[in-house]
Design a protein around this motif. Structure first.
Motif, PDB file in Angstrom:
ATOM      1  N   THR A   1      11.942  42.695  25.104  1.00  0.00           N
ATOM      2  CA  THR A   1      11.443  42.704  23.722  1.00  0.00           C
ATOM      3  C   THR A   1      10.137  41.921  23.638  1.00  0.00           C
ATOM      4  N   PRO A   2       9.050  42.452  24.165  1.00  0.00           N
ATOM      5  CA  PRO A   2       7.779  41.717  24.149  1.00  0.00           C
ATOM      6  C   PRO A   2       7.254  41.541  22.723  1.00  0.00           C
ATOM      7  N   LEU A   3       6.431  40.521  22.562  1.00  0.00           N
ATOM      8  CA  LEU A   3       5.774  40.256  21.286  1.00  0.00           C
ATOM      9  C   LEU A   3       4.276  40.533  21.430  1.00  0.00           C
ATOM     10  N   ARG A   4       3.685  40.955  20.324  1.00  0.00           N
ATOM     11  CA  ARG A   4       2.250  41.198  20.298  1.00  0.00           C
ATOM     12  C   ARG A   4       1.604  40.261  19.284  1.00  0.00           C
ATOM     13  N   PHE A   5       0.553  39.556  19.706  1.00  0.00           N
ATOM     14  CA  PHE A   5      -0.175  38.716  18.762  1.00  0.00           C
ATOM     15  C   PHE A   5      -0.815  39.605  17.697  1.00  0.00           C
ATOM     16  N   SER A   6      -0.460  39.356  16.447  1.00  0.00           N
ATOM     17  CA  SER A   6      -0.907  40.191  15.342  1.00  0.00           C
ATOM     18  C   SER A   6      -1.222  39.317  14.143  1.00  0.00           C
ATOM     19  N   ASN A   7      -1.879  39.907  13.172  1.00  0.00           N
ATOM     20  CA  ASN A   7      -2.209  39.207  11.935  1.00  0.00           C
ATOM     21  C   ASN A   7      -1.073  39.356  10.937  1.00  0.00           C
ATOM     22  N   VAL A   8      -0.620  38.238  10.396  1.00  0.00           N
ATOM     23  CA  VAL A   8       0.383  38.219   9.341  1.00  0.00           C
ATOM     24  C   VAL A   8      -0.132  37.279   8.252  1.00  0.00           C
ATOM     25  N   ASP A   9       0.604  37.147   7.180  1.00  0.00           N
ATOM     26  CA  ASP A   9       0.257  36.207   6.115  1.00  0.00           C
ATOM     27  C   ASP A   9       1.246  35.054   6.140  1.00  0.00           C
ATOM     28  N   ALA A  10       0.735  33.841   5.968  1.00  0.00           N
ATOM     29  CA  ALA A  10       1.582  32.657   6.086  1.00  0.00           C
ATOM     30  C   ALA A  10       1.232  31.644   5.010  1.00  0.00           C
ATOM     31  N   ARG A  11       2.152  30.759   4.776  1.00  0.00           N
ATOM     32  CA  ARG A  11       1.941  29.642   3.849  1.00  0.00           C
ATOM     33  C   ARG A  11       2.550  28.390   4.450  1.00  0.00           C
ATOM     34  N   LEU A  12       1.807  27.307   4.405  1.00  0.00           N
ATOM     35  CA  LEU A  12       2.292  26.008   4.851  1.00  0.00           C
ATOM     36  C   LEU A  12       2.146  25.020   3.703  1.00  0.00           C
ATOM     37  N   TYR A  13       3.148  24.198   3.525  1.00  0.00           N
ATOM     38  CA  TYR A  13       3.079  23.213   2.445  1.00  0.00           C
ATOM     39  C   TYR A  13       3.943  22.020   2.809  1.00  0.00           C
ATOM     40  N   GLY A  14       3.706  20.914   2.113  1.00  0.00           N
ATOM     41  CA  GLY A  14       4.499  19.729   2.406  1.00  0.00           C
ATOM     42  C   GLY A  14       3.999  18.495   1.708  1.00  0.00           C
ATOM     43  N   LEU A  15       4.569  17.381   2.111  1.00  0.00           N
ATOM     44  CA  LEU A  15       4.244  16.069   1.560  1.00  0.00           C
ATOM     45  C   LEU A  15       4.296  15.064   2.696  1.00  0.00           C
ATOM     46  N   ASP A  16       3.277  14.217   2.789  1.00  0.00           N
ATOM     47  CA  ASP A  16       3.334  13.121   3.755  1.00  0.00           C
ATOM     48  C   ASP A  16       2.766  11.873   3.119  1.00  0.00           C
ATOM     49  N   ALA A  17       3.155  10.739   3.666  1.00  0.00           N
ATOM     50  CA  ALA A  17       2.739   9.463   3.085  1.00  0.00           C
ATOM     51  C   ALA A  17       2.931   8.351   4.095  1.00  0.00           C
ATOM     52  N   ASP A  18       2.132   7.316   3.965  1.00  0.00           N
ATOM     53  CA  ASP A  18       2.434   6.055   4.628  1.00  0.00           C
ATOM     54  C   ASP A  18       2.459   4.964   3.572  1.00  0.00           C
ATOM     55  N   PHE A  19       3.223   3.906   3.833  1.00  0.00           N
ATOM     56  CA  PHE A  19       3.444   2.876   2.825  1.00  0.00           C
ATOM     57  C   PHE A  19       3.840   1.585   3.517  1.00  0.00           C
TER      58      PHE A  19
ATOM     59  N   TYR B   1       0.847  -1.186   0.000  1.00  0.00           N
ATOM     60  CA  TYR B   1       0.000   0.000   0.000  1.00  0.00           C
ATOM     61  C   TYR B   1       0.883   1.237   0.000  1.00  0.00           C
ATOM     62  N   LEU B   2       0.359   2.316  -0.565  1.00  0.00           N
ATOM     63  CA  LEU B   2       1.060   3.592  -0.624  1.00  0.00           C
ATOM     64  C   LEU B   2       0.005   4.692  -0.669  1.00  0.00           C
ATOM     65  N   ARG B   3       0.125   5.711   0.249  1.00  0.00           N
ATOM     66  CA  ARG B   3      -0.876   6.777   0.322  1.00  0.00           C
ATOM     67  C   ARG B   3      -0.180   8.139   0.499  1.00  0.00           C
ATOM     68  N   PRO B   4       0.341   8.709  -0.577  1.00  0.00           N
ATOM     69  CA  PRO B   4       0.986  10.020  -0.462  1.00  0.00           C
ATOM     70  C   PRO B   4      -0.022  11.160  -0.631  1.00  0.00           C
ATOM     71  N   THR B   5       0.266  12.301   0.010  1.00  0.00           N
ATOM     72  CA  THR B   5      -0.548  13.504  -0.122  1.00  0.00           C
ATOM     73  C   THR B   5       0.372  14.712  -0.161  1.00  0.00           C
ATOM     74  N   ALA B   6       0.194  15.560  -1.184  1.00  0.00           N
ATOM     75  CA  ALA B   6       0.873  16.849  -1.265  1.00  0.00           C
ATOM     76  C   ALA B   6      -0.149  17.936  -0.967  1.00  0.00           C
ATOM     77  N   TYR B   7       0.263  18.969  -0.231  1.00  0.00           N
ATOM     78  CA  TYR B   7      -0.696  19.985   0.195  1.00  0.00           C
ATOM     79  C   TYR B   7      -0.031  21.351   0.268  1.00  0.00           C
ATOM     80  N   VAL B   8      -0.856  22.382   0.180  1.00  0.00           N
ATOM     81  CA  VAL B   8      -0.426  23.746   0.394  1.00  0.00           C
ATOM     82  C   VAL B   8      -1.597  24.506   0.999  1.00  0.00           C
ATOM     83  N   SER B   9      -1.298  25.395   1.937  1.00  0.00           N
ATOM     84  CA  SER B   9      -2.325  26.173   2.611  1.00  0.00           C
ATOM     85  C   SER B   9      -1.842  27.606   2.754  1.00  0.00           C
ATOM     86  N   TRP B  10      -2.619  28.549   2.212  1.00  0.00           N
ATOM     87  CA  TRP B  10      -2.328  29.967   2.362  1.00  0.00           C
ATOM     88  C   TRP B  10      -3.213  30.503   3.483  1.00  0.00           C
ATOM     89  N   VAL B  11      -2.603  31.045   4.530  1.00  0.00           N
ATOM     90  CA  VAL B  11      -3.356  31.515   5.687  1.00  0.00           C
ATOM     91  C   VAL B  11      -3.290  33.033   5.735  1.00  0.00           C
TER      92      VAL B  11
END
Length: 700
Positions: free
Chosen positions: A543-561, A501-511
């Motif tokens: 140097t404190p940080l403030r929770f703010s809105n930014v633009d992000a992208r997540l992507y990758g590849l995962d699989a089981d086999f 068996y082989l189940r790969p998935t490629a994905y991308v998410s723009w947040v």
């Protein structure tokens, strides 16, 4: 990464994942991966979802089980405080439920993430959706996780039946033990069950030495009742009480003193006018105390702190489904009301107290509609969800011992507009098409959203409460946070025949409007020239940080086999590769798991099996500069485990983790804040050393 992987290929013959494949009940197997804690059958060729029938009992935290899936990882914030990261997202961005019930954490540092309430002796399985969760599971950006507990089934006749399921686990790496289960009586129309679990653990051993102050305590008890009022009508009632004792959390500035939680639920399932209808009412109350002096060296009296936090969640839902156009249509309505309050005190000074998140109230009302079924040779899922959110916070309360700096910040917060409301829209389409007897192509397109929580929106005082980030920075919130909106695309295929068996998935998410800490005063960072920076410097971080809105992208590849080599031998593997990047600036997202490859080999007979497994983790040098994130080198671990079915009702499992006692530091393991731990403050916490475990499960 390539060198690390190929250097370990020789270990392939010595590794195992003990993976079996079976469809999850009542769900399309293309959409769900399942880990079963109790163990099931061997590898078969005609089932699509993954079952880990020999999930190693290497830690008390159930989040580590989900981390064995493709695309998943463990954010280890303490023995009972682990979070699941899935494709780079974690925390409230993942829809985690406990037997279908969702409620909010009691603490501002997420010391009790949802799977904190899933002790192994009471857990039947973890169900994890591949990719974005269905809209019926509520708003989230990523996968859905459901911890399914053990229950007593109805009997086949009116004659009473005694049923039970008992599990006991011992581990050497932290000298821990756990025992618990469920038992009850049932007839064909009624069932009643009692459940209980208790566990204790001492300090954890590592190749670098023992981590002092990392023990844990957790007790759970409760009951469940079900009655069939008619052939298609059932009424259920469930109650659980969990009492957590002193538990070490070295990545945080404090440890758990207690975490007392009560959850209850009433449910009604019936048929009405051709519809299957489910109604539920749920309640959860969390009372939590943490301090910086019981399990670690006590600071000077003026720096001692104890924080008292509470959370209450009330939720109602109405769901209905019926056959429609050859498939199943579902519609639903749900309402959730959450209250939080947090008070920081100094036990040595009754005049020192402050409420950093005062009387926060969060509410959400949602409606959804979804359909799944065959359409023109495809298997299709389509869903839409609309949620109305509102939030408000009270005025901060400060004791007389608080200095002028915090008082000025509190006054600014009090004068600000603290009421907020917004509407979010989610949508998800999944499609699958068999192209042969052994191959199914699949894909998904989603728009998912999440609103900021109490810490991200209402944190007015710069402290290290961060909703579980555990990075040592001080944070403040932003009252004008926009909801996160993720647009995700994934493609993959499932191949399975009698041998492989082989189940790969490629994905991308723009947040869009991803919520992350950025410099609170970007003009002169590091120069304490504002009241906020001055107060933060008093708390140890200029140097404190403030929770703010930014633009992000997540992507990758995962699989089981996997591959069946002979009647007795098989090999399996899980590959995970993910990236997280800022799109508005040149920087990486914080706390993204490095690439990993788990390779395994199993020798299995009718009633026993033995497995050896190698886990190869690449270095992580793509880190967040704004979060002062440290890089980590790669590492390779070797594990061994096996099981013996003593009878049809008794199974023994045993194993050794980190067989070679390899020193390593998990990239998601957090940084030490405990001066007595045995690791310098600010260094990443090391992973567990070599340790044996033994588990027995008995059913009657």
């Amino acid at each position: 990464m390539t060198k690390l992987f190929f250097a370990s290929v020789s270990a392939l013959a010595l590794s195992s994942a003990a993976v079996a494949r079976e469809a999850a009940p009542d769900q399309d197997p293309r959409w769900v991966d399942v880990i079963t804690v109790t163990g099931q059958s061997a590898l078969t060729s005609d089932q699509d979802a993954v079952i880990l029938d020999l999930a190693p009992a290497t830690a008390p935290d159930a989040a580590g089980l989900a981390a064995r899936l493709p695309g998943a990882a463990l954010v280890n914030n303490g023995a009972l405080s682990g979070q699941v990261q899935y494709r780079g997202l974690y925390g409230a961005r993942i829809a985690v439920r406990l037997d279908g019930q969702a409620f909010h954490s009691g603490g501002p540092n997420l010391m009790d993430p949802p799977l904190h309430y899933a002790p192994a002796p009471l857990l039947d399985r973890l169900e994890v959706t591949r990719g974005p969760a269905p809209v019926s599971q509520g708003p989230s950006l990523s996968a859905g996780v459901n911890a399914v507990f053990k229950h007593i089934d109805y009997a086949q006749t009116a004659r009473p039946e005694l049923q039970g399921d008992l599990t006991t686990v011992v581990r050497s790496v932290d000298e821990s033990h756990a025992i618990g289960g469920v038992a009850g009586l049932a007839i064909d129309r009624q069932r009643f069950e009692l459940l209980a679990s208790t566990e204790r653990g001492e300090d954890r051993d590592t190749p670098y030495g023992t981590l002092v102050g990392t023990g844990h305590e957790r007790d759970v008890y409760g009951f469940g009742y079900g009655v069939r009022l008619a052939p298609r009508t059932e009424l259920t009632a469930d109650f659980r009480r969990q009492e957590g004792g002193p538990t070490g959390n070295p990545p945080f500035p404090m440890d758990i003193r207690f975490m007392d939680t009560s959850t209850s639920r009433l449910g009604l399932n019936t048929q009405w006018g051709g519809w299957g209808v489910s109604v539920s009412a749920e309640h959860a109350r969390v009372d939590h105390a943490m301090n910086n002096f019981d399990l670690r060296p006590a600071p000077m009296p003026m720096r001692q702190r104890e924080t008292l936090a509470s959370s209450e969640t009330v939720r109602f839902s109405l769901d209905a489904d019926r056959a429609f156009q050859g498939g199943v249509a579902r519609v639903g309505l749900d309402r959730a009301d959450i209250r939080h309050d947090t008070t920081i005190t100094n036990p040595m000074n009754p005049d020192f107290q402050v409420t950093p998140f005062p009387d926060v109230e969060l509410a959400r009302t949602g409606v959804y509609a979804e359909w799944e079924g065959p359409a023109a040779g495809y298997e299709l899922y389509a869903g839409l969800r609309l949620d109305a959110h509102d939030a408000q916070a009270g005025e901060p309360r400060l004791g007389t011992a608080l200095p002028m700096g915090p008082r000025m910040l509190a006054l600014t917060f009090t004068r600000a507009e603290r009421d907020w409301d917004d509407v979010t829209l989610d949508g998800l389409v999944r499609i699958a098409r068999p192209v042969s007897d052994s191959v199914t192509m699949r894909g998904a397109l989603a728009r998912k959203s999440r609103v900021g929580g109490q810490v991200e929106r209402y944190g007015w005082l710069p402290i290290t409460a961060s909703g579980g980030l555990a990075d040592g920075n001080t944070y403040v919130g932003s009252l004008d946070l926009e909801p996160e909106v993720a647009t995700s695309l994934e493609v993959g295929f499932d191949f399975a025949n009698a041998r492989a068996y082989l189940r790969p998935t490629a994905y991308v998410s723009w947040v869009e409007d991803y919520i992350q800490g950025v410099p609170a005063e970007p003009i002169t960072p590091g120069v304490a020239d504002t009241p906020l920076e001055m107060v933060s410097a008093m708390n140890g971080d200029p140097t404190p940080l403030r929770f703010s809105n930014v633009d992000a992208r997540l992507y990758g590849l995962d699989a089981d086999f996997g591959l069946v080599l002979t009647q007795a031998w098989r090999v399996d593997g899980v590959l995970t590769y993910m990236r997280g990047e800022r799109e508005d600036v040149d920087n990486d997202l914080y706390r993204i798991s490095p690439a990993s490859l788990r390779l395994s080999a199993t020798y299995q007979q009718a009633v026993w099996s033995v497995s050896l497994e190698t886990l190869m983790v690449a270095e992580q040098d793509r880190v967040s500069r704004e979060n002062n994130e440290a890089e980590t080198p790669g590492h390779v671990l070797l594990n061994a485990y096996g099981h013996w079915d003593v009878s049809e009702r008794v199974r023994l499992s045993a194993g050794v983790e980190n067989l070679l006692d390899q020193p390593y530091r998990d990239h998601l393991g957090g940084y030490n804040r405990n001066a007595g731990l045995g690791v310098p403050v600010g260094e990443r916490i090391p992973g567990a050393g070599a340790g044996a475990w033994l588990r027995m499960n008995a059913r009657f």
